[in-house]
Design a protein around this motif. Structure first.
Motif, short mmCIF file in Angstrom:
data_model
loop_
_atom_site.label_atom_id
_atom_site.label_comp_id
_atom_site.label_asym_id
_atom_site.label_seq_id
_atom_site.Cartn_x
_atom_site.Cartn_y
_atom_site.Cartn_z
N PHE A 30 12.29 -38.51 2.87
CA PHE A 30 11.19 -37.55 2.91
C PHE A 30 11.25 -36.69 4.17
O PHE A 30 11.07 -35.47 4.12
CB PHE A 30 9.84 -38.29 2.85
CG PHE A 30 9.56 -38.94 1.52
CD1 PHE A 30 10.16 -38.49 0.36
CD2 PHE A 30 8.69 -40.02 1.43
CE1 PHE A 30 9.89 -39.08 -0.86
CE2 PHE A 30 8.42 -40.62 0.22
CZ PHE A 30 9.03 -40.15 -0.93
N VAL A 36 7.79 -34.44 -2.94
CA VAL A 36 7.01 -35.18 -1.93
C VAL A 36 7.59 -34.93 -0.55
O VAL A 36 6.85 -34.65 0.41
CB VAL A 36 7.00 -36.69 -2.26
CG1 VAL A 36 6.36 -37.47 -1.12
CG2 VAL A 36 6.25 -36.95 -3.56
N SER A 39 6.90 -31.36 0.63
CA SER A 39 5.48 -31.11 0.93
C SER A 39 5.12 -31.49 2.37
O SER A 39 4.22 -30.90 2.96
CB SER A 39 4.58 -31.88 -0.05
OG SER A 39 4.59 -33.27 0.22
N PRO A 65 0.58 -32.12 1.07
CA PRO A 65 1.18 -33.42 1.41
C PRO A 65 0.28 -34.59 1.06
O PRO A 65 0.76 -35.62 0.58
CB PRO A 65 1.40 -33.32 2.93
CG PRO A 65 1.45 -31.86 3.22
CD PRO A 65 0.52 -31.22 2.25
N ALA A 81 0.44 -35.01 -2.67
CA ALA A 81 1.74 -35.55 -3.08
C ALA A 81 1.83 -37.05 -2.79
O ALA A 81 2.27 -37.83 -3.64
CB ALA A 81 2.87 -34.80 -2.37
N LEU A 82 1.40 -37.45 -1.61
CA LEU A 82 1.45 -38.87 -1.25
C LEU A 82 0.46 -39.69 -2.08
O LEU A 82 0.76 -40.84 -2.45
CB LEU A 82 1.18 -39.05 0.24
CG LEU A 82 2.29 -38.51 1.17
CD1 LEU A 82 1.85 -38.61 2.62
CD2 LEU A 82 3.59 -39.29 0.96
N LEU A 102 2.08 -40.19 -5.37
CA LEU A 102 3.12 -41.22 -5.26
C LEU A 102 2.48 -42.62 -5.24
O LEU A 102 3.00 -43.56 -5.84
CB LEU A 102 3.95 -40.99 -4.00
CG LEU A 102 5.27 -41.75 -3.90
CD1 LEU A 102 6.25 -41.29 -4.97
CD2 LEU A 102 5.88 -41.58 -2.52
#
Length: 539
Positions: free
Chosen positions: A43, A191, A194, A211, A214-215, A218
Motif C-alpha cells: 500500500f 486502496v 488512495s 483513504p 477504502a480502508l 477493506l
C-alpha cells in the motif's frame, strides 16, 4: 520526516535518483506477497507511485505514452518482479554447466520484460491524470488491466499479480470467490493509491476521505471473509479416500538413468508404508496419487513397471500419477515429431492405463523451446530433459473421471496459476487435482508462492484442491481454501486424506472475469467523463 516532505520529494525528484528510488520501493512492495505477507509495504509503495506520477513533466507527441510516466512504472515493476521472482534463478544451478551462463537473463531479463506491463499501466493512467482524486481510479484500473493482459500475452505468465497481496491473508482471500484474483488486484491498487490522498488532497476537496472509505471497505471484506472462513468443517465424501505420496527426489536425479530403479522403488515403498498402527494401508484407499513426472522413464512402454503397479494396487484402487508419455495411436507409437506429452495417467489394478490428461499450457524454455529451429542453432535448449520437446495437449471437453472417479479438474504444475482460464473441464469438475514438481526451486520461496496460487484457485472455483508435489508443498484444501491435510516440505512422506463435496458454483466460476471487465471499464469511463466535466467547468 513528515509524510508531506516524503510526498514532496517524490513529486520533485527526477533523473536517476527517481528511478533508483522506484526500484527500491517496488522491491519492498513485493514483500507483501506470500510467503512474507507484509501488506502495508504494498500500500505504501502504490501511494508513493502516485506521488511520483504527480511530478511527471508535461509531454507532447509520442512521449505522452513513452515518457517519464512509462519509465516510472517500469522502474517500480522491475523492482517488484526482481524480488518476487528472484527464485527462478535456482533452476539455472540444476545443470549449472549448461545453463549457469543464462542466470542474468533469468533473474534480471525476465523481470525487466514483465515490468513493461506496469510501464504501460502507469503510462495509460497518466493520459487520464489530473490534480483530482479520480487519478487513483485510473491508476488502479490500468495497472490491473495490463497485469491481466500479462496472463495472456505470449502464452502468459500471471505469476504474482497484485491481487495476491490480498489473498495472502485467508479472510481477504475469500473475496476471490466473487472477483477472482485480478479483481482483487484492482482493489489492492485502489486502496494503496488512495493513501496518497491523505497527504496531497486538493484543498477543499473531499478526496481526503477516500483513504478512510477504502480502508473501511477493506475491513468489511476481511470481516465477511472471516465469517466465511470460520464456518463449520465440511463433511468428507465417502467415495474418495486418498493416499498422497511426496517422494522428495532431487531434480538432478529425476531423469538420470542410474537412479531409475531407486526412484521407482521409492515410490512403490512409500505408497505401501503404513503411517501408524491404525492405518489399514492401500486396501482402504480409492486413489493413490503420485506427483508430476513421477517416473524417470516412459511408464506406458515398461510392461514390468505396470505389472509391479498392478501387484501393488488392491482391487478397485486407482493410481493417478504424473508421467511423460509418447504419443501413439492404435497402430503404435506416432512418428510425428516424436511427440511427448506431460500427462496425468490413471492406472487401474490390472496395470492398464485407462485415462490420461495432457498438459495444455507448457512452460516456455522449461518444457519447450520457442523459436526452436533458430535458438537450437545458437546452442540453446530447454531445461527439462525428458524429451526433445513436449507438445501441448488438446482440449477435449470430456470429463476426466476414470473408473467412477468424481469429475476432476486436472492441472499440471503452472497450469494452476491461470485464474479463470482452466479449460472446459472446470465446468463440471467436483475437485481440483494439481500435480507438480517444484524440485527445480527447492530451498527458495518459489514453491510456497506456487502453492498459494493453487490454493486461490480452490477458492475461486469453490472446489476442494488436492496438490501433490515431488518435494512439497503437498496438501489438501476444502472449497474455501482451508488446509485440511499437508506433508512437511522437503521430506519423503505420505498422507491420508479425504475431500468434501464442492460448493454451489461461485460467482467467479460462473462469470469468470465479467465483473472485472465491468469494474475496469466503468472506472476508466468514469474518470474520462469526470476529466471532461472538470475541463469544461474550468474553461
Amino acid at each position: 520526516m513528515r509524510l508531506s516532505a516524503i510526498a514532496d520529494w517524490c513529486v520533485l525528484s527526477h533523473g536517476p535518483k527517481r528511478y533508483i528510488a522506484l526500484f527500491i520501493i517496488g522491491a519492498l512492495a513485493a514483500l507483501a506477497l506470500p510467503p512474507f505477507k507484509v501488506l502495508p509495504l504494498f500500500f505504501i509503495g502504490i501511494a508513493a507511485l502516485v506521488w511520483f506520477l504527480d511530478g511527471v513533466e508535461t509531454q507532447s507527441g509520442w512521449r505522452k505514452l513513452f515518457g517519464p510516466a512509462f519509465w516510472i512504472g517500469w522502474a517500480f515493476g522491475f523492482g517488484y518482479f526482481t524480488v518476487s521472482l528472484h527464485w527462478l534463478g535456482a533452476a539455472f544451478f540444476v545443470d549449472g554447466d549448461l545453463f549457469l551462463w543464462a542466470l542474468p537473463i533469468g533473474i534480471l531479463g525476465l523481470p525487466a520484460f514483465l515490468a513493461i506491463f506496469w510501464a504501460f499501466g502507469t503510462a495509460f493512467a497518466h493520459l487520464f491524470w489530473s490534480d483530482y482524486a479520480q487519478r487513483i481510479f485510473a491508476l488502479a484500473a490500468f495497472i490491473a488491466l495490463f497485469e491481466f493482459l500479462r496472463g495472456i500475452v505470449l502464452t502468459g505468465l500471471p505469476f504474482n499479480v497484485p491481487g495476491y497481496v490480498l489473498t495472502a491473508h485467508p479472510y481477504l482471500m475469500q473475496s476471490a470467490a466473487y472477483l477472482g484474483v485480478h479483481g482483487l488486484s484492482f482493489i489492492a491498487l485502489l486502496v494503496g493509491a488512495s493513501l496518497a490522498l491523505w497527504v496531497t488532497p486538493l484543498a477543499g476537496d473531499r478526496a481526503k476521505y477516500l483513504p478512510v472509505i477504502a480502508l473501511l471497505g477493506l475491513g468489511i471484506m476481511a470481516g465477511l471473509g472471516a465469517w466465511r472462513y470460520h464456518q463449520a468443517p465440511f463433511e468428507p465424501r465417502p467415495d474418495v479416500r486418498l493416499r498422497l505420496v511426496q517422494p522428495n527426489i532431487p531434480q538432478n536425479q529425476k531423469w538420470d538413468p542410474q537412479y531409475k530403479d531407486a526412484i521407482f522403488n521409492s515410490l512403490l515403498g512409500l505408497s505401501q508404508t503404513r503411517i501408524d498402527p491404525n492405518d489399514p494401508g492401500l486396501i482402504s484407499t480409492t486413489h493413490l496419487i503420485w506427483p508430476e513426472s513421477a517416473f524417470p522413464f516412459y511408464v506406458a512402454e515398461e510392461p514390468e513397471a505396470l505389472a509391479r503397479i498392478a501387484r501393488m494396487l488392491p482391487q478397485d484402487t486407482l493410481l493417478l500419477t504424473g508421467a511423460a508419455r509418447r504419443n501413439y495411436d492404435l497402430g503404435g507409437f506416432s512418428d510425428q515429431n516424436n511427440e511427448v506429452f506431460n500427462s496425468i495417467l490413471a492406472i487401474n489394478d490390472q496395470g492398464e492405463i485407462i485415462a490420461s490428461y495432457d498438459k495444455r499450457r507448457l512452460v516456455p524454455f522449461g518444457e519447450y523451446l520457442p523459436l526452436k529451429s533458430l535458438l537450437t542453432q545458437l546452442g540453446l535448449r530447454k531445461f527439462v530433459a525428458a524429451a526433445d520437446s513436449f507438445v501441448k495437449g488438446k482440449e477435449t471437453g470430456l470429463a476426466f473421471a476414470p473408473q467412477n472417479t468424481p469429475a476432476i479438474l486436472p492441472l499440471i504444475c503452472y497450469e494452476v496459476i491461470f485464474s479463470g482460464a482452466l479449460g472446459q473441464k472446470a465446468e463440471n469438475a467436483e475437485w481440483i487435482l494439481n500435480l507438480t514438481n517444484d524440485a527445480w526451486f527447492q530451498g527458495t520461496i518459489g514453491p510456497a508462492q506456487h502453492a498459494h496460487h493453487a490454493r486461490v484457485r480452490a477458492v475461486e472455483q469453490g472446489l476442494p484442491l488436492v496438490r501433490v508435489a515431488n518435494t512439497g508443498h503437498t496438501f489438501v484444501t476444502d472449497p474455501i481454501g482451508r488446509i485440511t491435510t499437508q506433508i512437511p516440505v522437503d521430506t519423503p512422506d505420505l498422507a491420508l486424506a479425504q475431500i468434501p463435496y464442492p460448493l454451489e458454483k461461485t460467482i467467479f466460476s460462473q462469470y469468470t472475469y465479467l465483473l472485472f471487465y465491468l469494474i475496469i471499464g466503468a472506472s476508466i469511463f468514469a474518470v474520462f467523463l469526470r476529466n471532461r466535466w472538470r475541463h469544461t467547468w474550468e474553461t
